[in-house]
Design a protein around this motif. Structure first.
Motif, PDB file in Angstrom:
ATOM      1  N   ASN A 139      -1.989   4.830   1.032  1.00 10.15           N
ATOM      2  CA  ASN A 139      -1.881   3.774   2.038  1.00 10.15           C
ATOM      3  C   ASN A 139      -0.599   2.978   1.845  1.00 10.15           C
ATOM      4  O   ASN A 139       0.469   3.536   1.793  1.00 10.15           O
ATOM      5  N   GLU A 140      -0.718   1.668   1.712  1.00  5.17           N
ATOM      6  CA  GLU A 140       0.453   0.804   1.577  1.00  5.17           C
ATOM      7  C   GLU A 140       0.926   0.661   0.137  1.00  5.17           C
ATOM      8  O   GLU A 140       1.899  -0.029  -0.127  1.00  5.17           O
ATOM      9  N   TYR A 141       0.210   1.269  -0.801  1.00  2.00           N
ATOM     10  CA  TYR A 141       0.538   1.126  -2.214  1.00  2.00           C
ATOM     11  C   TYR A 141       1.379   2.296  -2.698  1.00  2.00           C
ATOM     12  O   TYR A 141       1.050   3.442  -2.445  1.00  2.00           O
ATOM     13  N   LYS A 142       2.412   1.986  -3.443  1.00  2.00           N
ATOM     14  CA  LYS A 142       3.214   3.028  -4.069  1.00  2.00           C
ATOM     15  C   LYS A 142       2.663   3.284  -5.458  1.00  2.00           C
ATOM     16  O   LYS A 142       2.054   2.413  -6.066  1.00  2.00           O
ATOM     17  N   ALA A 143       2.871   4.479  -5.969  1.00  2.00           N
ATOM     18  CA  ALA A 143       2.443   4.795  -7.329  1.00  2.00           C
ATOM     19  C   ALA A 143       3.209   3.915  -8.306  1.00  2.00           C
ATOM     20  O   ALA A 143       4.374   3.611  -8.105  1.00  2.00           O
ATOM     21  N   GLY A 144       2.538   3.493  -9.346  1.00  2.00           N
ATOM     22  CA  GLY A 144       3.174   2.680 -10.368  1.00  2.00           C
ATOM     23  C   GLY A 144       2.473   1.350 -10.550  1.00  2.00           C
ATOM     24  O   GLY A 144       1.373   1.126 -10.042  1.00  2.00           O
ATOM     25  N   TYR A 145       3.122   0.469 -11.276  1.00  2.00           N
ATOM     26  CA  TYR A 145       2.527  -0.826 -11.597  1.00  2.00           C
ATOM     27  C   TYR A 145       2.580  -1.771 -10.394  1.00  2.00           C
ATOM     28  O   TYR A 145       3.573  -1.831  -9.688  1.00  2.00           O
ATOM     29  N   GLN A 146       1.479  -2.470 -10.188  1.00  2.00           N
ATOM     30  CA  GLN A 146       1.331  -3.434  -9.103  1.00  2.00           C
ATOM     31  C   GLN A 146       0.908  -4.769  -9.712  1.00  2.00           C
ATOM     32  O   GLN A 146       0.287  -4.794 -10.773  1.00  2.00           O
ATOM     33  N   ILE A 147       1.202  -5.851  -9.030  1.00  2.00           N
ATOM     34  CA  ILE A 147       0.792  -7.180  -9.494  1.00  2.00           C
ATOM     35  C   ILE A 147       0.028  -7.870  -8.369  1.00  2.00           C
ATOM     36  O   ILE A 147       0.513  -7.989  -7.253  1.00  2.00           O
ATOM     37  N   ALA A 148      -1.186  -8.301  -8.694  1.00  2.00           N
ATOM     38  CA  ALA A 148      -2.011  -9.058  -7.763  1.00  2.00           C
ATOM     39  C   ALA A 148      -2.084 -10.497  -8.276  1.00  2.00           C
ATOM     40  O   ALA A 148      -2.194 -10.721  -9.483  1.00  2.00           O
ATOM     41  N   THR A 149      -1.994 -11.460  -7.374  1.00  2.00           N
ATOM     42  CA  THR A 149      -2.080 -12.875  -7.743  1.00  2.00           C
ATOM     43  C   THR A 149      -3.040 -13.569  -6.791  1.00  2.00           C
ATOM     44  O   THR A 149      -3.566 -12.943  -5.863  1.00  2.00           O
ATOM     45  N   GLN A 150      -3.238 -14.874  -7.000  1.00  2.00           N
ATOM     46  CA  GLN A 150      -4.096 -15.634  -6.097  1.00  2.00           C
ATOM     47  C   GLN A 150      -3.516 -15.688  -4.690  1.00  2.00           C
ATOM     48  O   GLN A 150      -4.227 -15.887  -3.725  1.00  2.00           O
ATOM     49  N   ASN A 151      -2.215 -15.467  -4.547  1.00  2.00           N
ATOM     50  CA  ASN A 151      -1.569 -15.452  -3.232  1.00  2.00           C
ATOM     51  C   ASN A 151      -1.318 -14.043  -2.705  1.00  2.00           C
ATOM     52  O   ASN A 151      -0.819 -13.875  -1.602  1.00  2.00           O
ATOM     53  N   LYS A 152      -1.617 -13.054  -3.492  1.00  2.00           N
ATOM     54  CA  LYS A 152      -1.362 -11.658  -3.129  1.00  2.00           C
ATOM     55  C   LYS A 152      -2.629 -10.864  -3.422  1.00  2.00           C
ATOM     56  O   LYS A 152      -2.810 -10.294  -4.493  1.00  2.00           O
ATOM     57  N   LEU A 153      -3.551 -10.872  -2.445  1.00  2.00           N
ATOM     58  CA  LEU A 153      -4.864 -10.284  -2.639  1.00  2.00           C
ATOM     59  C   LEU A 153      -4.839  -8.782  -2.335  1.00  2.00           C
ATOM     60  O   LEU A 153      -4.171  -8.334  -1.410  1.00  2.00           O
ATOM     61  N   VAL A 154      -5.623  -8.040  -3.101  1.00  2.00           N
ATOM     62  CA  VAL A 154      -5.702  -6.591  -2.952  1.00  2.00           C
ATOM     63  C   VAL A 154      -6.759  -6.236  -1.913  1.00  2.00           C
ATOM     64  O   VAL A 154      -7.867  -6.766  -1.937  1.00  2.00           O
ATOM     65  N   THR A 155      -6.398  -5.361  -0.985  1.00  2.00           N
ATOM     66  CA  THR A 155      -7.355  -4.764  -0.052  1.00  2.00           C
ATOM     67  C   THR A 155      -7.120  -3.262  -0.090  1.00  2.00           C
ATOM     68  O   THR A 155      -6.073  -2.815  -0.553  1.00  2.00           O
ATOM     69  N   PRO A 156      -8.058  -2.446   0.388  1.00  2.00           N
ATOM     70  CA  PRO A 156      -7.834  -0.989   0.358  1.00  2.00           C
ATOM     71  C   PRO A 156      -6.623  -0.530   1.169  1.00  2.00           C
ATOM     72  O   PRO A 156      -6.062   0.512   0.887  1.00  2.00           O
ATOM     73  N   THR A 157      -6.214  -1.308   2.143  1.00  2.00           N
ATOM     74  CA  THR A 157      -5.088  -0.881   2.984  1.00  2.00           C
ATOM     75  C   THR A 157      -3.758  -1.497   2.581  1.00  2.00           C
ATOM     76  O   THR A 157      -2.723  -1.123   3.099  1.00  2.00           O
ATOM     77  N   GLY A 158      -3.760  -2.446   1.681  1.00  2.00           N
ATOM     78  CA  GLY A 158      -2.519  -3.069   1.243  1.00  2.00           C
ATOM     79  C   GLY A 158      -2.743  -4.501   0.813  1.00  2.00           C
ATOM     80  O   GLY A 158      -3.841  -5.049   0.932  1.00  2.00           O
ATOM     81  N   PHE A 159      -1.696  -5.122   0.287  1.00  2.00           N
ATOM     82  CA  PHE A 159      -1.796  -6.521  -0.109  1.00  2.00           C
ATOM     83  C   PHE A 159      -1.877  -7.404   1.125  1.00  2.00           C
ATOM     84  O   PHE A 159      -1.329  -7.095   2.163  1.00  2.00           O
ATOM     85  N   ARG A 160      -2.567  -8.523   1.014  1.00  2.00           N
ATOM     86  CA  ARG A 160      -2.567  -9.526   2.087  1.00  2.00           C
ATOM     87  C   ARG A 160      -2.376 -10.888   1.500  1.00  2.00           C
ATOM     88  O   ARG A 160      -2.550 -11.145   0.362  1.00  2.00           O
TER      89      ARG A 160
END
Length: 142
Positions: A121-142
């Motif tokens: 989907n919207e995620y690339k392979a590799g390390y990702q960072i989720a924060t209180q302002n960058k929430l994870v959903t199955p289709t991408g960050f929101r």
């Protein structure tokens, strides 16, 4: 002489049928390997998303984020979940930790670092960072 010719033709037909059958089995099961890695990614994203939801509920009640995820159990999160461990070495995610939770110095923010072994989907392979302002959903960050 005609008997030998018919035997050769039947043998060739049997060999062709076996080759077709092997190719069919290969095509049938090849997507299953790809689907497994997609399922693994979705499973990781689900775990991160649930953890983020629990962190937000904790923040609403306490006006701060916990220093450790175990503070979420059992009121906000059933258990601190982890990702399935891969039995193969993955060059994209070489570290053993499934994810890393860090709370900010002022306890008003957090960062969850996680790794996806394959793009989806919207995620690339590799390390990702989720924060209180960058929430994870199955289709991408929101």
């Amino acid at each position: 002489m005609k008997k030998i010719t018919w035997i050769k033709i039947i043998t060739l037909l049997v060999i062709a049928a076996l080759i077709f059958f092997c190719y069919f089995v290969y095509i049938l099961f090849k997507p299953a390997v790809h689907d497994t890695s997609i399922y693994r990614n979705w499973s990781r994203l689900r775990v991160i998303g649930q953890t983020q939801s629990s962190l937000e509920l904790y923040f609403e009640d306490n006006k701060k984020y916990p220093a450790d995820l175990s503070a979420l159990v059992p009121k906000y999160l059933g258990l601190v979940t982890s990702f399935p461990v891969l039995n193969i070495k993955n060059p994209v995610c070489p570290l053993a930790e499934p994810y890393l939770y860090e709370v900010s110095q002022d306890i008003k923010g957090y960062k969850i670092t996680f790794c996806l072994p394959e793009s989806s989907n919207e995620y690339k392979a590799g390390y990702q960072i989720a924060t209180q302002n960058k929430l994870v959903t199955p289709t991408g960050f929101r």
